[in-house]
Motif scaffolding. Structure first.
Motif, short mmCIF file in Angstrom:
data_model
loop_
_atom_site.label_atom_id
_atom_site.label_comp_id
_atom_site.label_asym_id
_atom_site.label_seq_id
_atom_site.Cartn_x
_atom_site.Cartn_y
_atom_site.Cartn_z
N VAL A 154 0.83 -1.10 0.15
CA VAL A 154 -0.05 0.00 0.05
C VAL A 154 1.02 1.24 0.08
N SER A 155 0.37 2.45 -0.60
CA SER A 155 1.11 3.51 -0.79
C SER A 155 0.34 4.88 -0.34
N LEU A 156 1.07 5.86 -0.14
CA LEU A 156 0.40 7.27 0.03
C LEU A 156 1.16 8.19 -0.54
N PRO A 160 0.11 6.87 -5.56
CA PRO A 160 -1.24 6.55 -5.70
C PRO A 160 -1.84 7.51 -6.90
N GLN A 286 -6.66 10.56 2.40
CA GLN A 286 -5.73 10.55 1.33
C GLN A 286 -6.11 9.51 0.30
N ILE A 288 -5.26 6.15 -1.34
CA ILE A 288 -4.32 5.16 -1.06
C ILE A 288 -4.32 4.11 -2.28
N HIS A 290 -3.35 0.41 -3.33
CA HIS A 290 -3.25 -0.86 -2.62
C HIS A 290 -3.21 -1.96 -3.81
N LYS A 294 -6.85 1.65 -6.13
CA LYS A 294 -6.83 3.02 -5.21
C LYS A 294 -8.29 3.23 -4.58
N SER A 299 -7.67 9.33 7.66
CA SER A 299 -6.59 9.25 8.50
C SER A 299 -7.33 9.27 9.90
N PHE A 301 -4.52 6.01 9.69
CA PHE A 301 -4.35 4.43 9.06
C PHE A 301 -3.74 3.42 9.74
#
Length: 327
Positions: A154-156, A160, A286, A288, A290, A294, A299, A301
Protein backbone atom coordinates in the motif's frame (compact mmCIF):
# COMPACT_ATOMS: atom_id res chain seq x y z
CA UNK A 1 6.68 -23.25 10.61
CA UNK A 2 7.52 -20.29 8.39
CA UNK A 3 9.36 -20.89 5.17
CA UNK A 4 12.41 -18.73 4.53
CA UNK A 5 12.97 -19.59 0.88
CA UNK A 6 9.93 -17.70 -0.42
CA UNK A 7 8.89 -14.08 -0.21
CA UNK A 8 5.62 -14.65 1.66
CA UNK A 9 5.98 -16.14 5.18
CA UNK A 10 4.17 -19.50 5.27
CA UNK A 11 3.23 -22.34 7.56
CA UNK A 12 2.43 -25.90 6.52
CA UNK A 13 -1.17 -26.70 7.37
CA UNK A 14 -1.93 -30.10 5.83
CA UNK A 15 -0.83 -32.84 3.48
CA UNK A 16 -1.38 -32.79 -0.26
CA UNK A 17 -4.90 -31.76 -1.31
CA UNK A 18 -7.07 -34.34 -3.07
CA UNK A 19 -8.53 -31.97 -5.63
CA UNK A 20 -10.80 -34.69 -7.05
CA UNK A 21 -12.79 -34.51 -3.81
CA UNK A 22 -13.04 -30.70 -3.83
CA UNK A 23 -15.72 -28.35 -5.06
CA UNK A 24 -13.73 -25.69 -6.94
CA UNK A 25 -14.76 -22.28 -8.24
CA UNK A 26 -12.57 -20.15 -10.50
CA UNK A 27 -13.25 -16.41 -10.35
CA UNK A 28 -11.77 -14.73 -13.37
CA UNK A 29 -11.22 -11.06 -14.10
CA UNK A 30 -11.79 -10.73 -17.83
CA UNK A 31 -10.08 -7.33 -17.79
CA UNK A 32 -6.71 -8.60 -16.50
CA UNK A 33 -3.70 -8.87 -18.78
CA UNK A 34 -3.59 -9.01 -22.56
CA UNK A 35 -4.37 -12.68 -23.17
CA UNK A 36 -7.37 -13.73 -25.24
CA UNK A 37 -10.27 -14.05 -22.79
CA UNK A 38 -12.02 -16.96 -24.48
CA UNK A 39 -8.82 -18.91 -25.04
CA UNK A 40 -7.82 -18.49 -21.41
CA UNK A 41 -11.24 -19.63 -20.18
CA UNK A 42 -10.99 -22.69 -22.43
CA UNK A 43 -7.54 -23.53 -21.03
CA UNK A 44 -8.87 -23.35 -17.46
CA UNK A 45 -11.91 -25.49 -18.23
CA UNK A 46 -9.92 -28.17 -20.03
CA UNK A 47 -7.44 -28.43 -17.17
CA UNK A 48 -9.91 -28.58 -14.28
CA UNK A 49 -13.33 -29.71 -15.45
CA UNK A 50 -13.81 -33.41 -14.73
CA UNK A 51 -10.84 -33.49 -12.34
CA UNK A 52 -12.67 -31.96 -9.37
CA UNK A 53 -15.88 -32.95 -7.58
CA UNK A 54 -17.62 -29.82 -8.88
CA UNK A 55 -16.31 -27.09 -11.18
CA UNK A 56 -17.59 -23.55 -11.69
CA UNK A 57 -16.15 -20.63 -13.65
CA UNK A 58 -17.54 -17.23 -12.70
CA UNK A 59 -16.32 -14.20 -14.65
CA UNK A 60 -16.60 -10.43 -14.50
CA UNK A 61 -15.08 -7.44 -16.26
CA UNK A 62 -15.61 -5.25 -13.20
CA UNK A 63 -13.01 -5.31 -10.47
CA UNK A 64 -15.50 -4.07 -7.87
CA UNK A 65 -17.49 -7.31 -8.27
CA UNK A 66 -14.63 -9.69 -7.47
CA UNK A 67 -15.01 -9.71 -3.69
CA UNK A 68 -18.76 -10.26 -3.91
CA UNK A 69 -18.22 -13.20 -6.25
CA UNK A 70 -15.63 -14.67 -3.86
CA UNK A 71 -17.89 -14.23 -0.83
CA UNK A 72 -20.75 -15.88 -2.71
CA UNK A 73 -18.49 -18.81 -3.60
CA UNK A 74 -17.71 -19.24 0.11
CA UNK A 75 -21.42 -19.12 0.95
CA UNK A 76 -22.08 -21.67 -1.79
CA UNK A 77 -19.75 -24.07 -0.02
CA UNK A 78 -16.85 -24.31 -2.46
CA UNK A 79 -13.74 -25.84 -0.89
CA UNK A 80 -11.35 -23.99 -3.22
CA UNK A 81 -11.74 -20.53 -4.75
CA UNK A 82 -9.22 -19.78 -7.49
CA UNK A 83 -8.35 -16.17 -8.40
CA UNK A 84 -7.54 -15.78 -12.10
CA UNK A 85 -6.09 -12.36 -12.89
CA UNK A 86 -3.45 -9.86 -11.87
CA UNK A 87 -2.34 -8.72 -8.43
CA UNK A 88 -5.42 -6.53 -7.98
CA UNK A 89 -7.64 -9.54 -8.64
CA UNK A 90 -5.63 -11.74 -6.28
CA UNK A 91 -5.82 -9.08 -3.57
CA UNK A 92 -9.58 -8.57 -3.90
CA UNK A 93 -10.33 -12.28 -3.66
CA UNK A 94 -7.84 -12.76 -0.82
CA UNK A 95 -9.73 -10.06 1.07
CA UNK A 96 -12.87 -12.19 0.89
CA UNK A 97 -11.12 -15.45 1.83
CA UNK A 98 -8.79 -14.27 4.61
CA UNK A 99 -9.93 -15.61 7.96
CA UNK A 100 -12.01 -18.42 6.41
CA UNK A 101 -11.24 -22.11 5.91
CA UNK A 102 -11.68 -21.82 2.15
CA UNK A 103 -8.51 -22.55 0.19
CA UNK A 104 -7.29 -20.04 -2.39
CA UNK A 105 -5.71 -20.98 -5.70
CA UNK A 106 -3.70 -18.53 -7.80
CA UNK A 107 -3.76 -18.28 -11.61
CA UNK A 108 -1.61 -15.29 -12.63
CA UNK A 109 -2.96 -13.15 -15.43
CA UNK A 110 -1.61 -9.63 -14.89
CA UNK A 111 1.51 -7.66 -15.69
CA UNK A 112 3.75 -8.18 -12.65
CA UNK A 113 2.11 -11.09 -10.77
CA UNK A 114 4.13 -10.43 -7.61
CA UNK A 115 1.93 -12.62 -5.41
CA UNK A 116 2.21 -15.61 -7.73
CA UNK A 117 5.96 -15.12 -7.90
CA UNK A 118 6.24 -14.88 -4.13
CA UNK A 119 4.35 -18.16 -3.79
CA UNK A 120 6.29 -19.88 -6.56
CA UNK A 121 3.14 -21.27 -8.22
CA UNK A 122 4.32 -20.35 -11.72
CA UNK A 123 4.15 -17.25 -13.89
CA UNK A 124 1.90 -18.70 -16.60
CA UNK A 125 -1.64 -20.03 -16.46
CA UNK A 126 -0.37 -23.44 -17.57
CA UNK A 127 2.25 -23.71 -14.79
CA UNK A 128 -0.19 -22.48 -12.17
CA UNK A 129 -2.81 -25.02 -13.27
CA UNK A 130 -0.21 -27.77 -12.81
CA UNK A 131 0.33 -26.45 -9.29
CA UNK A 132 -3.39 -26.64 -8.51
CA UNK A 133 -3.52 -30.27 -9.60
CA UNK A 134 -0.61 -31.23 -7.35
CA UNK A 135 -0.84 -28.85 -4.42
CA UNK A 136 -0.44 -28.53 -0.69
CA UNK A 137 -2.22 -25.85 1.40
CA UNK A 138 -0.17 -23.36 3.38
CA UNK A 139 -1.19 -20.46 5.57
CA UNK A 140 0.33 -17.13 4.51
CA UNK A 141 0.58 -13.74 6.15
CA UNK A 142 -1.21 -10.82 4.51
CA UNK A 143 -1.27 -7.08 5.13
CA UNK A 144 -4.27 -5.09 6.27
CA UNK A 145 -4.98 -1.35 6.29
CA UNK A 146 -8.15 -0.38 8.16
CA UNK A 147 -9.85 -3.67 7.27
CA UNK A 148 -8.64 -3.73 3.66
CA UNK A 149 -6.44 -6.73 2.84
CA UNK A 150 -3.38 -6.26 0.64
CA UNK A 151 -0.85 -8.78 -0.62
CA UNK A 152 2.01 -6.73 -2.05
CA UNK A 153 1.94 -3.08 -0.97
CA UNK A 154 0.00 0.00 0.00
CA UNK A 155 1.25 3.52 -0.59
CA UNK A 156 0.41 7.15 0.13
CA UNK A 157 1.49 10.34 -1.58
CA UNK A 158 3.00 10.41 -5.05
CA UNK A 159 2.48 6.80 -6.09
CA UNK A 160 -1.35 6.71 -5.92
CA UNK A 161 -1.43 9.90 -8.00
CA UNK A 162 0.98 8.36 -10.51
CA UNK A 163 -1.43 5.43 -10.92
CA UNK A 164 -4.38 7.80 -11.31
CA UNK A 165 -2.56 9.90 -13.90
CA UNK A 166 -1.37 6.79 -15.74
CA UNK A 167 -4.94 5.53 -16.15
CA UNK A 168 -5.95 8.74 -17.91
CA UNK A 169 -2.90 8.70 -20.17
CA UNK A 170 -3.43 5.02 -21.05
CA UNK A 171 -7.07 5.69 -21.98
CA UNK A 172 -6.03 8.52 -24.28
CA UNK A 173 -2.80 7.23 -25.78
CA UNK A 174 -2.79 3.49 -25.09
CA UNK A 175 -0.46 1.35 -22.98
CA UNK A 176 3.25 1.76 -23.62
CA UNK A 177 6.50 2.24 -21.74
CA UNK A 178 6.64 5.84 -22.96
CA UNK A 179 3.14 6.49 -21.60
CA UNK A 180 4.17 5.00 -18.25
CA UNK A 181 7.21 7.30 -18.07
CA UNK A 182 5.12 10.30 -19.06
CA UNK A 183 2.51 9.59 -16.36
CA UNK A 184 5.24 9.73 -13.70
CA UNK A 185 6.45 13.09 -14.97
CA UNK A 186 2.95 14.57 -15.16
CA UNK A 187 1.98 13.32 -11.69
CA UNK A 188 5.14 14.65 -10.06
CA UNK A 189 4.77 18.04 -11.73
CA UNK A 190 1.40 18.31 -10.03
CA UNK A 191 2.89 17.42 -6.66
CA UNK A 192 3.05 20.82 -4.99
CA UNK A 193 3.29 19.99 -1.31
CA UNK A 194 4.70 16.97 0.54
CA UNK A 195 2.76 15.17 3.26
CA UNK A 196 3.34 15.76 6.92
CA UNK A 197 2.74 12.59 8.83
CA UNK A 198 3.28 10.87 12.15
CA UNK A 199 4.17 7.18 12.23
CA UNK A 200 3.50 5.48 15.56
CA UNK A 201 5.29 2.18 16.19
CA UNK A 202 4.94 0.44 19.58
CA UNK A 203 3.81 3.71 21.14
CA UNK A 204 6.75 5.73 19.81
CA UNK A 205 5.98 8.59 17.43
CA UNK A 206 8.18 9.55 14.49
CA UNK A 207 7.39 12.61 12.37
CA UNK A 208 8.18 12.93 8.68
CA UNK A 209 7.73 15.37 5.83
CA UNK A 210 7.70 13.27 2.69
CA UNK A 211 6.15 12.87 -0.75
CA UNK A 212 5.89 9.07 -0.72
CA UNK A 213 5.20 6.27 1.78
CA UNK A 214 5.44 2.70 0.48
CA UNK A 215 4.40 -0.17 2.81
CA UNK A 216 5.66 -3.45 1.36
CA UNK A 217 4.47 -7.04 1.96
CA UNK A 218 6.09 -8.64 -1.10
CA UNK A 219 9.68 -9.74 -0.64
CA UNK A 220 9.87 -10.53 -4.35
CA UNK A 221 8.91 -6.96 -5.22
CA UNK A 222 11.51 -5.42 -2.90
CA UNK A 223 14.18 -7.77 -4.23
CA UNK A 224 13.31 -6.73 -7.78
CA UNK A 225 13.53 -3.07 -6.77
CA UNK A 226 16.89 -3.64 -5.12
CA UNK A 227 15.66 -2.36 -1.76
CA UNK A 228 16.25 -3.54 1.80
CA UNK A 229 13.37 -5.06 3.72
CA UNK A 230 12.78 -8.36 1.91
CA UNK A 231 14.24 -10.42 4.77
CA UNK A 232 12.08 -8.53 7.24
CA UNK A 233 9.00 -9.45 5.20
CA UNK A 234 10.06 -13.09 5.12
CA UNK A 235 10.24 -12.91 8.92
CA UNK A 236 6.60 -11.76 9.06
CA UNK A 237 6.95 -7.99 9.17
CA UNK A 238 6.02 -4.95 7.12
CA UNK A 239 8.77 -2.99 5.39
CA UNK A 240 7.76 0.68 5.50
CA UNK A 241 9.74 2.86 3.08
CA UNK A 242 9.50 6.64 3.50
CA UNK A 243 11.02 8.78 0.77
CA UNK A 244 13.56 11.30 2.01
CA UNK A 245 12.96 13.64 -0.93
CA UNK A 246 10.30 16.30 -0.31
CA UNK A 247 10.13 18.11 -3.65
CA UNK A 248 9.15 16.89 -7.14
CA UNK A 249 12.53 16.93 -8.85
CA UNK A 250 14.53 15.06 -6.18
CA UNK A 251 11.63 12.66 -5.70
CA UNK A 252 11.42 11.85 -9.40
CA UNK A 253 14.42 9.51 -9.34
CA UNK A 254 13.08 7.18 -6.64
CA UNK A 255 9.44 7.47 -7.75
CA UNK A 256 10.30 6.48 -11.33
CA UNK A 257 12.10 3.41 -10.02
CA UNK A 258 9.21 2.36 -7.80
CA UNK A 259 6.51 3.13 -10.37
CA UNK A 260 8.20 1.29 -13.23
CA UNK A 261 9.81 -1.56 -11.30
CA UNK A 262 13.41 -0.48 -11.74
CA UNK A 263 16.10 -0.81 -9.10
CA UNK A 264 15.87 1.82 -6.38
CA UNK A 265 18.42 2.99 -3.83
CA UNK A 266 18.23 2.43 -0.09
CA UNK A 267 19.67 5.91 0.44
CA UNK A 268 16.46 7.35 -1.05
CA UNK A 269 14.33 5.99 1.81
CA UNK A 270 14.03 5.64 5.56
CA UNK A 271 13.08 2.07 6.48
CA UNK A 272 10.79 1.04 9.34
CA UNK A 273 10.41 -2.68 10.11
CA UNK A 274 7.39 -3.58 12.19
CA UNK A 275 4.36 -5.88 12.42
CA UNK A 276 1.99 -2.95 12.85
CA UNK A 277 1.92 0.84 12.86
CA UNK A 278 -0.38 3.82 12.69
CA UNK A 279 0.11 6.55 10.09
CA UNK A 280 -1.58 9.90 10.64
CA UNK A 281 -1.37 12.54 7.90
CA UNK A 282 -1.99 16.26 7.95
CA UNK A 283 -5.00 15.79 5.66
CA UNK A 284 -8.17 14.10 6.87
CA UNK A 285 -8.32 11.92 3.75
CA UNK A 286 -5.70 10.46 1.45
CA UNK A 287 -5.78 8.53 -1.82
CA UNK A 288 -4.33 5.11 -1.02
CA UNK A 289 -2.89 2.75 -3.62
CA UNK A 290 -3.19 -0.95 -2.75
CA UNK A 291 -1.93 -3.67 -5.08
CA UNK A 292 -2.48 -1.46 -8.11
CA UNK A 293 -5.97 -0.29 -7.07
CA UNK A 294 -6.93 3.04 -5.46
CA UNK A 295 -9.22 3.92 -2.53
CA UNK A 296 -9.74 7.20 -0.69
CA UNK A 297 -9.43 6.56 3.05
CA UNK A 298 -9.61 8.56 6.28
CA UNK A 299 -6.56 9.26 8.43
CA UNK A 300 -5.22 7.86 10.72
CA UNK A 301 -4.43 4.57 8.97
CA UNK A 302 -3.85 1.39 10.96
CA UNK A 303 -1.58 -1.04 9.09
CA UNK A 304 -0.74 -4.52 10.31
CA UNK A 305 0.26 -8.06 9.39
CA UNK A 306 -2.41 -10.74 9.72
CA UNK A 307 -0.36 -13.84 10.44
CA UNK A 308 -1.47 -17.05 8.74
CA UNK A 309 -4.81 -15.51 7.73
CA UNK A 310 -4.95 -16.85 4.17
CA UNK A 311 -4.73 -20.51 3.10
CA UNK A 312 -3.25 -20.85 -0.39
CA UNK A 313 -2.33 -23.76 -2.63
CA UNK A 314 1.38 -24.11 -3.46
CA UNK A 315 3.42 -26.87 -5.15
CA UNK A 316 3.10 -30.07 -3.13
CA UNK A 317 6.75 -30.99 -3.62
CA UNK A 318 7.97 -27.66 -2.24
CA UNK A 319 9.38 -26.53 -5.58
CA UNK A 320 9.28 -22.92 -6.74
CA UNK A 321 8.05 -22.81 -10.33
CA UNK A 322 8.84 -19.12 -10.59
CA UNK A 323 12.49 -19.69 -9.70
CA UNK A 324 12.61 -22.75 -11.94
CA UNK A 325 11.39 -20.55 -14.76
CA UNK A 326 14.42 -18.33 -14.28
CA UNK A 327 12.61 -15.38 -12.71
Amino acid sequence: MRATDMGTPMRDTADKVDLSACRLCVIRNRGSGKQDAEAQAKTIREALQGRVAEFALRETSRGDQLQDLARQAVRDGFDVVVAAGGDGTQSAIAGALAGTDTLMGVLPGGTFNYFARDLGVGETIEDALETLLDARPRAVDVGQIDGLVFLNNVSLGAYPHILKTREGIYKRWGRSRLAAYWSVMVALRRLRHPMRLTATVEGEEQRYTTALVFVARSAYQLDSFGLDGADAIRAGNLAVLIAKARKPLPLMRSAVRLALGFSAKDSDFDLIVTESLQIETDKAQQLIAHDGEKTRMKSPFHVQVMHGALKVLVPADGSNKTQDAGA
